[in-house]
Scaffold this motif. Sequence first.
Motif, PDB file in Angstrom:
ATOM      1  N   ALA A  84      99.616  10.221 -15.398  1.00 52.69           N
ATOM      2  CA  ALA A  84      99.071   9.046 -14.822  1.00 52.69           C
ATOM      3  C   ALA A  84      98.123   8.639 -15.786  1.00 52.69           C
ATOM      4  CB  ALA A  84      98.113   9.528 -13.553  1.00 52.69           C
ATOM      5  N   CYS A  85      96.975   8.968 -16.117  1.00 60.63           N
ATOM      6  CA  CYS A  85      95.874   8.061 -17.132  1.00 60.63           C
ATOM      7  C   CYS A  85      96.915   8.129 -18.536  1.00 60.63           C
ATOM      8  CB  CYS A  85      94.921   8.660 -17.232  1.00 60.63           C
ATOM      9  SG  CYS A  85      94.439   8.658 -15.695  1.00 60.63           S
ATOM     10  N   GLN A  86      98.064   8.874 -19.032  1.00 60.43           N
ATOM     11  CA  GLN A  86      98.259   8.626 -20.080  1.00 60.43           C
ATOM     12  C   GLN A  86      99.256   6.958 -19.872  1.00 60.43           C
ATOM     13  OE1 GLN A  86     100.317  11.968 -22.067  1.00 60.43           O
ATOM     14  NE2 GLN A  86      99.243  13.806 -20.838  1.00 60.43           N
ATOM     15  N   MET A 116      98.975   4.334 -18.848  1.00 62.12           N
ATOM     16  CA  MET A 116      97.679   3.868 -19.062  1.00 62.12           C
ATOM     17  C   MET A 116      96.670   3.664 -20.267  1.00 62.12           C
ATOM     18  SD  MET A 116      98.675   2.049 -16.566  1.00 62.12           S
ATOM     19  CE  MET A 116      97.611   0.202 -16.274  1.00 62.12           C
TER      20      MET A 116
END
Lengths: 158, 513
Positions: free
Chosen positions: A86-88, A90
């Motif tokens: 999920a951070c990747q 972004m």
Amino acid sequence: MVATELDNDANLERILAEHAGMEGPLLPILHAVQDTVGHISPAHVARIAKALNLSRAEVHGVVSFYHYFRQQEPGRHVVHICRAEACQAMHCEQTEQHARRELGVDYGGTSADGLFTLEAAYCLGNCAAGPTVMVDEKLYGRVTPERLAAILADWRSR
Amino acid sequence: MALRIYISRDAAAQALGADETAAALQVAAAAKGTSITLTRVGSRGMVWLEPLIEVEDASGQRIAYGPVTADDVPGLVQAGLFDAAPHRLRLGRVEDMPWFAQQERLTFARVGVIDPVSVDDYVAHGGFAGLKRAFGLSGAEIVGEVLESGLRGRGGAAFPTGIKWRTVLEQHSPQKYVVCNADEGDSGTFSDRMLMEGDPLCLIEGMLIAGLAVGATRGYIYLRCEYPHAGHALREAIEAARVRGYLGPDVCGSGKAFELEVRMGAGAYICGEETALLESLEGKRAEVRYRPPLPAIKGLFGEPTIINNVISLASVPIILERGAAYYRDFGMGRSRGTLPIQLAGNLKRGGLVEKAFGVTLRELLYDFGGGSASGRPLRAVQVGGPLGAYLPESQFDTPLDYEAFTAIGALVGHGGIVAFDDTVDMARMARYAMEFCAIESCGKCTPCRIGSTRGVEVINRILLGNEKQANLTQLENLCETMQHGSLCGLGGMTPFPVMSAIKHFPGDFARDR
């Protein structure tokens, strides 16, 4: 140095006494030691093993299995950067790059000034507002490289 | 009377500055001479509007404003925040906002509404009604309700909760356990965390009912250490429940004991696998156990153990309160009830949406999620965490239903949806899936331990353009071995994201770099 060792011993004995009679006490003891002393040393492992009637290998096996437990003293603050999907999505790789550059270390390393230890995290549960960074227990969302620079500056000034 | 203002204590709200906003509100109220009572609640789930504040107006309605940063506070107060006056950040009642009004909030009904650690607030909003009813039922009757509700394990495996409970009920043992799996490690999921921070008493009530049903007197919540905020909320709530007689040697004067304790994990994804979690609770390396025996027969310390995910257990109180039929009437096919869905990654309006099964991915991504945060087209979504398949736009009309997802080689899992825009490189995501498996493998079985490392190497060769076709074939063979030869879902399901990336996004593997 000697005084610290003695303090550690007193802490360890207190922690062992507090956990006497508990079901499955090893992880709570390791957490308490790391929370108090900052890391889990070979001497701690030996003493804990004796108290729980385990072999040192068994305790070492547990300490080394879990990513969270550390065997070396960390910097004053621990910076966790989330690397999960999920951070990747972004673009957390830009935040990661900035952290490595500014702190001058890779994951697991401590900055030369001893202030920050950099650690990778695989999800901090803030997946709707990534990239996510946690400094000690303080969580930050939408951490762009610029925001990370400001966050680190803030912690330096504390 | 002091003016009531609500602001979230949820970790996601804190990550966006809720603590700073709360402090600024106190300062502004003091300067203005207004007496306020600031209640820290859970999050309503609208993460893109955090920090969200709600002010009680003259008629007792809660009027929301958001996102309100600390810098916004002085201007907002000057504009009449304390009178719920109009402002560009004023959202009105949360219940009237379409994003919220279109949900079916059963498990999350109280989250964001009540003070999470107040027993009085919990009871005033229907809390402990399920427990009260359970006291009047036999263990078999409680298990019957859970079975009939159709509740399936919300952690991801979707195994019927009632069958686990029935198996434990049938065991004869002086000591049984209820273990809550709060090792929510899947990327893109945070419903367990939100529930534990926003309504921890609901989880406690679910575990109490489980204990009553099967005759278990001890419970453990195994919480991942990445969730310190949830740990604080849980410990406060457990203490509050104990003080009021809901936990201890004689629960509510029933003569039945139930003790509950939070245990912290130590950063091992594998502990989400239930037998690894039990090993960890026992103080060992979290290596997956062979089964049989099932945990329901020989679980924690070899005793019969109910082990369920946070959301499964927190869905039990409403099932007992309203009856199995009420819960079962939501949903589709064999997926009954509601699922707290987490909208994550590159979405404009990320957060928590609780809906009955049957809602489509497209509705979730666009109607609720508002499309990508970046403004670029969505290209892929991963549903169900790091072991879930990547789905292309052509599959966005799939309804959220366990069987519908299985039919397209995907999984609903714990209900996390991670959206990626068109800048995503799916070959790199496939490599990451293998990399993650290598980092988190417990090492007990060879296909997972070695296969994942070989997987990273093979994908690296594909990325470098070395014998691309031969290496793709190699990768497919390797995935087949991992899928069929691994001891648990980590090695067994890592092929899902990898193979789905190859299948739906072949261009990302074929192009020269």
